[in-house]
Design an enzyme around this catalytic site. Structure first.
Site, PDB file in Angstrom:
ATOM      1  N   LYS A   1      38.568  49.203  39.948  1.00 10.75           N
ATOM      2  CA  LYS A   1      39.107  49.347  38.590  1.00 10.75           C
ATOM      3  C   LYS A   1      38.180  48.688  37.572  1.00 10.75           C
ATOM      4  CE  LYS A   1      42.858  47.021  39.482  1.00 10.75           C
ATOM      5  NZ  LYS A   1      42.599  46.701  40.900  1.00 10.75           N
TER       6      LYS A   1
ATOM      7  N   ARG B   1      35.217  35.079  44.618  1.00 13.73           N
ATOM      8  CA  ARG B   1      36.445  34.669  43.929  1.00 13.73           C
ATOM      9  C   ARG B   1      37.382  33.972  44.908  1.00 13.73           C
ATOM     10  NH1 ARG B   1      38.581  39.800  40.553  1.00 13.73           N
ATOM     11  NH2 ARG B   1      40.491  39.262  41.658  1.00 13.73           N
TER      12      ARG B   1
ATOM     13  N   ARG C   1      47.533  40.245  48.592  1.00 17.13           N
ATOM     14  CA  ARG C   1      47.410  41.015  47.347  1.00 17.13           C
ATOM     15  C   ARG C   1      47.692  42.487  47.608  1.00 17.13           C
ATOM     16  NH1 ARG C   1      41.631  39.301  45.643  1.00 17.13           N
ATOM     17  NH2 ARG C   1      41.863  40.830  43.970  1.00 17.13           N
TER      18      ARG C   1
HETATM   19  P1  AP5 Z   1      35.997  45.811  41.483  1.00 14.71           P
HETATM   20  O1  AP5 Z   1      35.567  46.799  40.455  1.00 14.71           O
HETATM   21  O2  AP5 Z   1      35.738  44.374  41.210  1.00 14.71           O
HETATM   22  O3  AP5 Z   1      37.524  46.094  41.905  1.00 14.71           O
HETATM   23  P2  AP5 Z   1      38.876  45.856  41.125  1.00 14.71           P
HETATM   24  O4  AP5 Z   1      39.732  47.047  41.377  1.00 14.71           O
HETATM   25  O5  AP5 Z   1      38.639  45.440  39.709  1.00 14.71           O
HETATM   26  O6  AP5 Z   1      39.446  44.658  42.005  1.00 14.71           O
HETATM   27  P3  AP5 Z   1      40.129  43.294  41.601  1.00 14.71           P
HETATM   28  O7  AP5 Z   1      40.081  42.419  42.796  1.00 14.71           O
HETATM   29  O8  AP5 Z   1      39.551  42.745  40.331  1.00 14.71           O
HETATM   30  O9  AP5 Z   1      41.568  43.777  41.366  1.00 14.71           O
HETATM   31  P4  AP5 Z   1      42.801  42.946  41.326  1.00 14.71           P
HETATM   32  O10 AP5 Z   1      43.689  43.971  40.735  1.00 14.71           O
HETATM   33  O11 AP5 Z   1      43.281  42.348  42.564  1.00 14.71           O
HETATM   34  O12 AP5 Z   1      42.352  41.665  40.469  1.00 14.71           O
HETATM   35  P5  AP5 Z   1      42.633  41.221  38.978  1.00 14.71           P
HETATM   36  O13 AP5 Z   1      41.491  40.453  38.504  1.00 14.71           O
HETATM   37  O14 AP5 Z   1      43.126  42.353  38.179  1.00 14.71           O
HETATM   38  O15 AP5 Z   1      35.299  46.223  42.869  1.00 14.71           O
HETATM   39  C1  AP5 Z   1      35.479  45.439  44.048  1.00 14.71           C
HETATM   40  C2  AP5 Z   1      34.140  45.311  44.803  1.00 14.71           C
HETATM   41  O16 AP5 Z   1      33.771  46.576  45.318  1.00 14.71           O
HETATM   42  C3  AP5 Z   1      32.971  44.841  43.931  1.00 14.71           C
HETATM   43  O17 AP5 Z   1      32.135  44.006  44.685  1.00 14.71           O
HETATM   44  C4  AP5 Z   1      32.259  46.131  43.539  1.00 14.71           C
HETATM   45  O18 AP5 Z   1      30.881  45.912  43.295  1.00 14.71           O
HETATM   46  C5  AP5 Z   1      32.528  47.008  44.762  1.00 14.71           C
HETATM   47  N1  AP5 Z   1      32.696  48.427  44.417  1.00 14.71           N
HETATM   48  C6  AP5 Z   1      33.346  48.946  43.339  1.00 14.71           C
HETATM   49  N2  AP5 Z   1      33.319  50.313  43.362  1.00 14.71           N
HETATM   50  C7  AP5 Z   1      32.669  50.641  44.517  1.00 14.71           C
HETATM   51  C8  AP5 Z   1      32.310  51.905  45.126  1.00 14.71           C
HETATM   52  N3  AP5 Z   1      32.650  53.066  44.557  1.00 14.71           N
HETATM   53  N4  AP5 Z   1      31.653  51.871  46.311  1.00 14.71           N
HETATM   54  C9  AP5 Z   1      31.316  50.677  46.890  1.00 14.71           C
HETATM   55  N5  AP5 Z   1      31.595  49.473  46.361  1.00 14.71           N
HETATM   56  C10 AP5 Z   1      32.270  49.444  45.184  1.00 14.71           C
HETATM   57  O19 AP5 Z   1      43.871  40.239  39.202  1.00 14.71           O
HETATM   58  C11 AP5 Z   1      43.727  39.014  39.913  1.00 14.71           C
HETATM   59  C12 AP5 Z   1      45.043  38.276  39.939  1.00 14.71           C
HETATM   60  O20 AP5 Z   1      45.450  37.958  38.591  1.00 14.71           O
HETATM   61  C13 AP5 Z   1      46.233  39.049  40.529  1.00 14.71           C
HETATM   62  O21 AP5 Z   1      46.290  38.937  41.921  1.00 14.71           O
HETATM   63  C14 AP5 Z   1      47.399  38.367  39.805  1.00 14.71           C
HETATM   64  O22 AP5 Z   1      47.704  37.132  40.411  1.00 14.71           O
HETATM   65  C15 AP5 Z   1      46.843  38.077  38.421  1.00 14.71           C
HETATM   66  N6  AP5 Z   1      47.130  39.173  37.470  1.00 14.71           N
HETATM   67  C16 AP5 Z   1      46.213  39.952  36.816  1.00 14.71           C
HETATM   68  N7  AP5 Z   1      46.815  40.853  36.032  1.00 14.71           N
HETATM   69  C17 AP5 Z   1      48.158  40.663  36.185  1.00 14.71           C
HETATM   70  C18 AP5 Z   1      49.320  41.297  35.655  1.00 14.71           C
HETATM   71  N8  AP5 Z   1      49.220  42.350  34.804  1.00 14.71           N
HETATM   72  N9  AP5 Z   1      50.537  40.840  36.040  1.00 14.71           N
HETATM   73  C19 AP5 Z   1      50.660  39.795  36.876  1.00 14.71           C
HETATM   74  N10 AP5 Z   1      49.594  39.165  37.438  1.00 14.71           N
HETATM   75  C20 AP5 Z   1      48.355  39.584  37.093  1.00 14.71           C
HETATM   76 MG    MG Z   2      38.900  43.612  38.679  1.00  8.80          MG
END
Ligand code: AP5
Ligand code: MG
Length: 214
Positions: A13, A160, A171
């Protein structure tokens, strides 16, 4: 253009949201990045959010919704934005919907980046993120030019805290229980688009552009 990115943790994402934001000159808004910046700066919000994030749980809606509504109310959001990691629960989606409806607006696209659970743990354990500018790398798929150092700003790259395998499994469970129902929610509104997130990044991006420019 108002876009929501849906998808499991690690689906890509953030990667795609940054590319969309660059191409269409709209802000990329990640609630996860906002929480991590607060943790880094030692704010009260950061301390509170960290308790949940470290366990792979969602930060409570009361904390999350206000931050997001404040952010999308800022001037740079007038032409639209890409939301990454929000909404993550049906109540969050409903609050956003209502706030937009009050302005006579609505979400244009909810893009689900679809990646099966089997691929997720590998992606997360290889991810490295810059502690300073938030740029994301992958040891295998997007390695930095110099090991452990951000290409963009020269600061240190770290795994992270919530990317350790046990937390990733939590998660994923939270995603299936609380966030996946949003796929149907936005499907019912007629704005859901699904892309195959197992493709190479550039191909995922091409699929997204095809949707946005159709
Ligand atoms: P990346 O693009 O970083 O993936 P992502 O979907 O952004 O993953 P996140 O871990 O950031 O999602 P998340 O939803 O758990 O975390 P968030 O920060 O939102 O890609 C992942 C990896 O794969 C990278 O190394 C990238 O290079 C690689 N990659 C990408 N595309 C690829 C491809 N096509 N092929 C190969 N490799 C690829 O949330 C973290 C925490 O914050 C949550 O757990 C929660 O506690 C809290 N939080 C955040 N938002 C909320 C909310 N709205 N409500 C409540 N809690 C929240
Ligand atoms: Mg992310």
């Amino acid at each position: 253009m108002k876009i929501i990115m849906l998808g499991a943790p690690g689906a890509g994402k953030g990667t795609q949201a940054k590319m969309i934001a660059d191409k269409y000159h709209v802000p990329h808004i990640s609630t996860g990045d906002i929480f991590r910046a607060n943790i880094k700066n030692g704010t009260e919000l950061g301390m509170e959010a960290k308790k949940y994030m470290d366990q792979g749980l969602l930060v409570p809606d009361e904390l999350t919704v206000k931050i997001l509504l404040d952010r999308v109310g800022q001037d740079d959001c007038k032409e639209g934005y890409v939301l990454d990691g929000f909404p993550r629960t049906i109540p969050q989606a409903e609050v956003l919907d209502k706030a937009l409806a009050n302005l006579g607006e609505s979400i244009d696209y909810a893009i689900d980046v679809d990646v099966p659970d089997e691929n997720i743990v590998e992606r997360m354990s290889g991810r490295r993120a810059c502690v300073s500018c938030g740029a994301t790398y992958h040891l295998k798929h997007v390695p930095p030019k110099k090991e452990g150092i951000c290409d963009k700003c020269g600061n240190e790259l770290l795994l992270r805290d919530d990317d350790k395998p046990d937390t990733v499994l939590n998660r994923l469970k939270v995603y299936h229980d609380q966030t996946q129902p949003l796929i149907q929610f936005y499907g019912n509104k007629g704005v859901l688009k699904t892309v195959d997130g197992t493709q190479a990044m550039e191909d995922v991006f091409r699929s997204i552009i095809a949707i946005l420019e159709n």
